[in-house]
Design an enzyme around this catalytic site. Structure first.
Site, PDB file in Angstrom:
ATOM      1  N   ARG A   1      15.584  24.025   9.519  1.00 36.83           N
ATOM      2  CA  ARG A   1      14.263  23.877   8.609  1.00 36.83           C
ATOM      3  C   ARG A   1      13.416  25.230  10.229  1.00 36.83           C
ATOM      4  NH1 ARG A   1      15.852  18.972   8.981  1.00 36.83           N
ATOM      5  NH2 ARG A   1      15.026  18.325  11.425  1.00 36.83           N
TER       6      ARG A   1
ATOM      7  N   GLY B   1      10.374  26.128  13.339  1.00 39.36           N
ATOM      8  CA  GLY B   1      10.620  25.469  12.700  1.00 39.36           C
ATOM      9  C   GLY B   1      10.148  24.073  12.886  1.00 39.36           C
ATOM     10  N   TYR B   2      10.705  23.337  11.433  1.00 40.42           N
ATOM     11  CA  TYR B   2       9.900  22.284  11.387  1.00 40.42           C
ATOM     12  C   TYR B   2      10.488  20.824  11.329  1.00 40.42           C
ATOM     13  CZ  TYR B   2       7.430  24.746   8.195  1.00 40.42           C
ATOM     14  OH  TYR B   2       6.402  25.642   7.589  1.00 40.42           O
ATOM     15  N   LEU B   3       9.945  20.279  12.821  1.00 32.04           N
ATOM     16  CA  LEU B   3      11.009  18.452  13.156  1.00 32.04           C
ATOM     17  C   LEU B   3      10.698  17.920  11.902  1.00 32.04           C
ATOM     18  CD1 LEU B   3       8.501  18.389  16.234  1.00 32.04           C
ATOM     19  CD2 LEU B   3      10.856  18.615  16.203  1.00 32.04           C
TER      20      LEU B   3
END
Lengths: 154, 154
Positions: free
Chosen positions: A82, A28-30
């Site tokens: 995301r 997952g993209y922070l």
């Protein structure tokens, strides 16, 4: 060592797939900005990691650090919308030719890709994809991880 | 424990400042988005850290992890235009009342602030600032770290 990879969509699953070793990947993209991407990633059985990567426009920086599972679980909610979750099946097709077949889940359910990693350019060029592989999408931005995570299935 | 803090601008430096213990702080934001801020931070003498913090609009998450100095130095270029560099002077003014006087550098050169940390609300309310303190800016967003780093001196 630069990775030499090609990528295909998968039309039908290979009949031997059940016997390939597999593990589940949560990524997952922070944050995704003009300058960086910051992502968290966990393969089952492995330690989770946080990675900061510079955008391709800047000089290349990539830093990876280990995360405790607790930290991963606390950060995961901040990646909503995301994410890539997939089961990766891996198999060495020939010496130095590694297959990674990814079955995507959740928002990307139904997408199946094959990535093939090669030891060198020559091996990459002479490789003939298996009959169950469909269209080649090597270098196609629509199938890049970040794009899939943010925009879903092309 | 929630921190109880108040903040003032500083008009003139206290005459005793040279004798307060001090250290230099470098803080830079890798990413600031609607969902998170990701920053790196290093006090001289201390280990560098990377922190992921959720935006105030989301339920609170804050994860901090240690960075090697090498990793800090490699990530620092990715914070350009979103940095705070300051020398922090610290002193206990009375039991449970801690002064942090920050002299900003670089883009914020000339800015000087005093943060005071209190053990409890009562101590915070009865505190009278020193004569060298100017306008109180407690809670003023223009003086929040992230705003200073991105927008400079108000």
């Amino acid at each position: 060592m630069a990775e030499i990879e090609r990528k295909w969509l998968v039309r039908t699953l290979p009949s031997t797939l059940e016997r390939w070793p597999s593990s589940r990947l949560e990524q997952g993209y922070l944050a995704i900005t003009d300058d960086v991407e910051v992502r968290v990633r966990r393969f089952d059985g492995d330690a989770a990691r946080l990675t900061v990567k510079s955008s391709p426009a800047l000089s290349r920086v990539e830093e990876e650090m280990a995360l405790e599972d607790g930290a991963f679980d606390r950060l995961w909610p901040l990646t909503e919308g995301r994410r890539l979750v997939k089961v990766r099946h891996t198999r060495e097709d020939a010496p130095g030719v590694v297959f990674e077949l990814d079955l995507y889940e959740d928002a990307l359910d139904g997408l199946v890709t094959l990535e093939v990693e090669f030891a060198d350019e020559a091996a990459s060029e002479r490789f003939a994809p298996p009959p169950w592989a469909g269209r080649e999408v090597t270098g196609d931005k629509a199938y890049a991880n970040q794009t899939l995570a943010v925009h879903g299935r092309p």
